[in-house]
Design a protein around this motif. Sequence first.
Motif, mmCIF file in Angstrom:
data_model
loop_
_atom_site.group_PDB
_atom_site.id
_atom_site.type_symbol
_atom_site.label_atom_id
_atom_site.label_comp_id
_atom_site.label_asym_id
_atom_site.label_seq_id
_atom_site.Cartn_x
_atom_site.Cartn_y
_atom_site.Cartn_z
ATOM 1 N N HIS A 110 0.826 -1.107 0.005
ATOM 2 C CA HIS A 110 -0.214 0.288 -0.163
ATOM 3 C C HIS A 110 0.705 1.125 0.018
ATOM 4 C CE1 HIS A 110 -3.697 -2.432 0.882
ATOM 5 N NE2 HIS A 110 -2.647 -3.189 1.606
ATOM 6 N N LEU A 111 0.076 1.837 -0.865
ATOM 7 C CA LEU A 111 1.004 3.253 -0.862
ATOM 8 C C LEU A 111 -0.283 4.724 -0.637
ATOM 9 C CD1 LEU A 111 3.407 2.809 -3.390
ATOM 10 C CD2 LEU A 111 4.378 3.024 -1.721
ATOM 11 N N ASN A 112 0.618 5.447 0.804
ATOM 12 C CA ASN A 112 -0.122 7.084 1.560
ATOM 13 C C ASN A 112 0.952 8.088 0.676
ATOM 14 O OD1 ASN A 112 -2.572 5.173 1.876
ATOM 15 N ND2 ASN A 112 -1.561 5.045 3.631
ATOM 16 N N LEU A 113 0.026 9.034 0.132
ATOM 17 C CA LEU A 113 0.975 10.105 -0.184
ATOM 18 C C LEU A 113 0.368 10.796 0.615
ATOM 19 C CD1 LEU A 113 2.652 12.051 -1.304
ATOM 20 C CD2 LEU A 113 0.824 12.714 -2.519
ATOM 21 N N PHE A 114 1.807 11.604 2.093
ATOM 22 C CA PHE A 114 1.368 11.949 3.294
ATOM 23 C C PHE A 114 1.880 14.027 2.482
ATOM 24 C CE2 PHE A 114 3.130 13.069 8.353
ATOM 25 C CZ PHE A 114 2.548 14.051 8.157
ATOM 26 N N VAL A 115 0.872 14.863 2.262
ATOM 27 C CA VAL A 115 0.489 15.820 1.969
ATOM 28 C C VAL A 115 1.782 16.972 2.722
ATOM 29 C CG1 VAL A 115 -0.304 17.234 0.053
ATOM 30 C CG2 VAL A 115 -1.273 15.004 0.341
ATOM 31 N N SER A 116 2.649 17.535 2.518
ATOM 32 C CA SER A 116 3.647 18.580 2.555
ATOM 33 C C SER A 116 3.215 19.980 1.500
ATOM 34 C CB SER A 116 3.875 18.035 3.143
ATOM 35 O OG SER A 116 4.935 19.588 4.425
ATOM 36 N N PRO A 117 2.342 20.630 2.116
ATOM 37 C CA PRO A 117 2.437 21.763 0.205
ATOM 38 C C PRO A 117 3.949 21.668 -0.161
ATOM 39 C CG PRO A 117 1.152 22.087 2.192
ATOM 40 C CD PRO A 117 1.872 21.203 2.809
ATOM 41 N N MET A 118 4.997 21.889 0.492
ATOM 42 C CA MET A 118 6.095 22.771 -0.038
ATOM 43 C C MET A 118 7.233 21.013 0.014
ATOM 44 S SD MET A 118 5.904 26.011 -0.568
ATOM 45 C CE MET A 118 4.577 26.153 0.231
ATOM 46 N N GLY A 119 7.130 19.963 1.183
ATOM 47 C CA GLY A 119 8.229 19.073 0.592
ATOM 48 C C GLY A 119 8.003 18.713 2.646
ATOM 49 N N HIS A 120 8.701 17.550 3.271
ATOM 50 C CA HIS A 120 8.394 17.047 4.291
ATOM 51 C C HIS A 120 9.631 17.565 5.046
ATOM 52 C CE1 HIS A 120 4.971 14.514 5.141
ATOM 53 N NE2 HIS A 120 5.157 15.162 3.639
ATOM 54 N N HIS A 121 10.948 18.033 4.325
ATOM 55 C CA HIS A 121 12.097 19.031 5.181
ATOM 56 C C HIS A 121 11.651 19.839 5.317
ATOM 57 C CE1 HIS A 121 16.456 20.421 5.294
ATOM 58 N NE2 HIS A 121 16.880 18.857 4.416
ATOM 59 N N GLU A 122 12.055 20.876 6.574
ATOM 60 C CA GLU A 122 11.625 21.523 6.868
ATOM 61 C C GLU A 122 12.316 22.706 5.824
ATOM 62 O OE1 GLU A 122 15.101 22.114 10.324
ATOM 63 O OE2 GLU A 122 13.734 21.371 10.841
ATOM 64 N N ALA A 123 13.294 22.449 5.809
ATOM 65 C CA ALA A 123 13.875 23.417 4.522
ATOM 66 C C ALA A 123 12.861 24.045 3.505
ATOM 67 C CB ALA A 123 15.619 23.886 4.386
ATOM 68 N N ALA A 124 12.180 23.022 2.884
ATOM 69 C CA ALA A 124 11.842 22.692 0.956
ATOM 70 C C ALA A 124 11.577 24.131 0.898
ATOM 71 C CB ALA A 124 11.085 21.355 1.210
ATOM 72 N N TRP A 125 10.782 24.484 1.646
ATOM 73 C CA TRP A 125 10.437 25.977 1.425
ATOM 74 C C TRP A 125 10.715 26.864 0.580
ATOM 75 C CZ3 TRP A 125 10.600 31.283 2.897
ATOM 76 C CH2 TRP A 125 11.111 31.194 4.204
ATOM 77 N N ARG A 126 12.567 26.802 1.009
ATOM 78 C CA ARG A 126 13.208 27.763 0.520
ATOM 79 C C ARG A 126 13.889 27.323 -0.830
ATOM 80 N NH1 ARG A 126 17.873 28.686 5.056
ATOM 81 N NH2 ARG A 126 18.190 31.025 3.750
ATOM 82 N N HIS A 127 13.624 26.127 -1.396
ATOM 83 C CA HIS A 127 14.264 25.708 -2.183
ATOM 84 C C HIS A 127 13.892 26.197 -3.705
ATOM 85 C CE1 HIS A 127 15.258 22.809 -5.935
ATOM 86 N NE2 HIS A 127 16.679 22.470 -4.589
ATOM 87 N N PRO A 128 14.730 26.910 -4.123
ATOM 88 C CA PRO A 128 14.656 26.851 -5.795
ATOM 89 C C PRO A 128 13.274 26.671 -6.229
ATOM 90 C CG PRO A 128 16.871 27.484 -5.688
ATOM 91 C CD PRO A 128 16.175 26.256 -4.867
ATOM 92 N N ASP A 129 13.137 25.481 -6.853
ATOM 93 C CA ASP A 129 12.075 25.118 -7.472
ATOM 94 C C ASP A 129 11.231 25.356 -7.058
ATOM 95 O OD1 ASP A 129 13.890 23.945 -9.116
ATOM 96 O OD2 ASP A 129 14.118 22.565 -8.336
ATOM 97 N N ALA A 130 10.212 25.188 -4.909
ATOM 98 C CA ALA A 130 9.336 25.541 -4.466
ATOM 99 C C ALA A 130 8.696 26.633 -4.750
ATOM 100 C CB ALA A 130 9.854 25.278 -2.959
ATOM 101 N N ASP A 131 7.124 26.299 -4.754
ATOM 102 C CA ASP A 131 6.628 27.836 -5.005
ATOM 103 C C ASP A 131 5.560 28.150 -3.752
ATOM 104 O OD1 ASP A 131 3.945 29.142 -5.780
ATOM 105 O OD2 ASP A 131 3.383 28.285 -7.107
ATOM 106 N N VAL A 132 6.217 29.172 -3.067
ATOM 107 C CA VAL A 132 5.927 29.556 -1.726
ATOM 108 C C VAL A 132 4.503 29.617 -2.247
ATOM 109 C CG1 VAL A 132 7.859 29.938 -0.777
ATOM 110 C CG2 VAL A 132 6.955 32.091 -2.142
ATOM 111 N N ASP A 133 3.607 30.399 -2.554
ATOM 112 C CA ASP A 133 2.223 30.520 -3.218
ATOM 113 C C ASP A 133 1.010 29.760 -2.699
ATOM 114 O OD1 ASP A 133 3.052 33.171 -3.384
ATOM 115 O OD2 ASP A 133 3.568 33.194 -5.339
#
Length: 448
Positions: free
Chosen positions: A9-32
């Motif tokens: 079984h495969l669930n997707l645990f949704v975290s909008p930017m990603g589960h890394h706590e710095a994911a929102w700072r990544h150049p590819d992340a859309d902070v909006d």
Amino acid sequence: MSHSKRELHLNLFVSPMGHHEAAWRHPDADVDQLLDFSFYKRLAAKAEAAKLDSLFFADRVSTSPGAVKYGAVGGYEPLTLLAALAVMTRRIGLIATVSTSFNEPFNLARRFASLDHLSGGRAGWNMITSGTDSEANNFNLERIPEHAERYERAREFVDVAVQLWDSWEDDALIRDKTSGIYADSRKVHELNHKGKYFSVKGPLNISRSPQGRPVLVQAGSSEDGRQFAAEYAEAIFTAQQTFEEARSFYRDIKARAERFGRDPQHVVVLPGICPIIGRTEEEAQEKEAQLAELINPEYSLIMLSNRVGVDLTGYPLDGPLPHIPLAEVRGHKSRTHLIAELAQRENLTLRELLRRLAGGRGHRTVAGTPRQIADMLEQWHAEGAADGFNIMPQLMAGGLEDFLDLVVPELQRRGLFRTEYSGVTLRDHYGLPYPESRFRQELSFGQK
């Protein structure tokens, strides 16, 4: 590598930017996209096209100025979001986290029954007790109640919620215009529950939903959490750092469930896995290192302090994790134990520990090629450490597509994962039976 014939079984645990706590700072992340519903629609469509079992949303009912300064926190309330996604999707399961510590059984049972009706039987409830004072402070409490007390309340809460879902039997609705009978009143039941924490008359004011009741999901791994899961949970989200720990947990929880008279196959164990995927192993490691460079230690310390319930902000980063008396932890006991054990086992400094935890908050992080990721999932599944996995991409931008487009087809080629949905409800996806109402009567309508 050999594998069992059962599908994982495969669930997707949704975290909008990603589960890394710095994911929102990544150049590819859309902070909006944190509050952009079109993003969630696209994400759900991709996950459903890949035939994943479910989307899972965690929740926390507090934040702080320190947290929002450095982290992309705050977002939709899960049940509200999933109600909207229910009409945008057809098959994928929809699992929401709702706390037993800060809600009432009737309101919760009604909301989940509504989601199950709206989605045609795809609702799941991740039952948590919450574990922080900051959350308790938002609900007329100075401190979070003791661990054992929270689970005592949770048991009564779940018992009442199940009775409410069962208060309408499957065939209670008559809807006979000629006779003027809408429902068989003998098959709609009052609870008249009076317990330590709740007094609920019932019945629920919505008829029995397509699954009978939502799939019950649990995520605690403490002693109290394991007992609670073994008694009630039909799917268990767990955090394990090593194969040996995962297999030990798997065997323990299945044995506990059996002691409660339950079929262990109807308790689905799903460890969290936080992947970073590259075309080569070196590329995956470079992606992981790029995320690690974006970590803010000040924010990481705030997050770790919240997680273990001890203020760590004054300790030197290049020193060891200070001793945390686990017996005195009121909040997240199992995760605190995992973190303390990880730091001790690998002799990590506080700085090194923060780096290790940044990718998944204690869940296993793994960087590699699609084949390497698939090999790991296959081993854990085949050798008795998991029934499937809660997939937690460290970076959602690109990382989700990498998993869905590269790892899922590899698992399908190995015969480990479905290529089409075989059922329509979340219970179907997990292979869980339909639960009969506790109030089921053999007397049919019209009999004396």
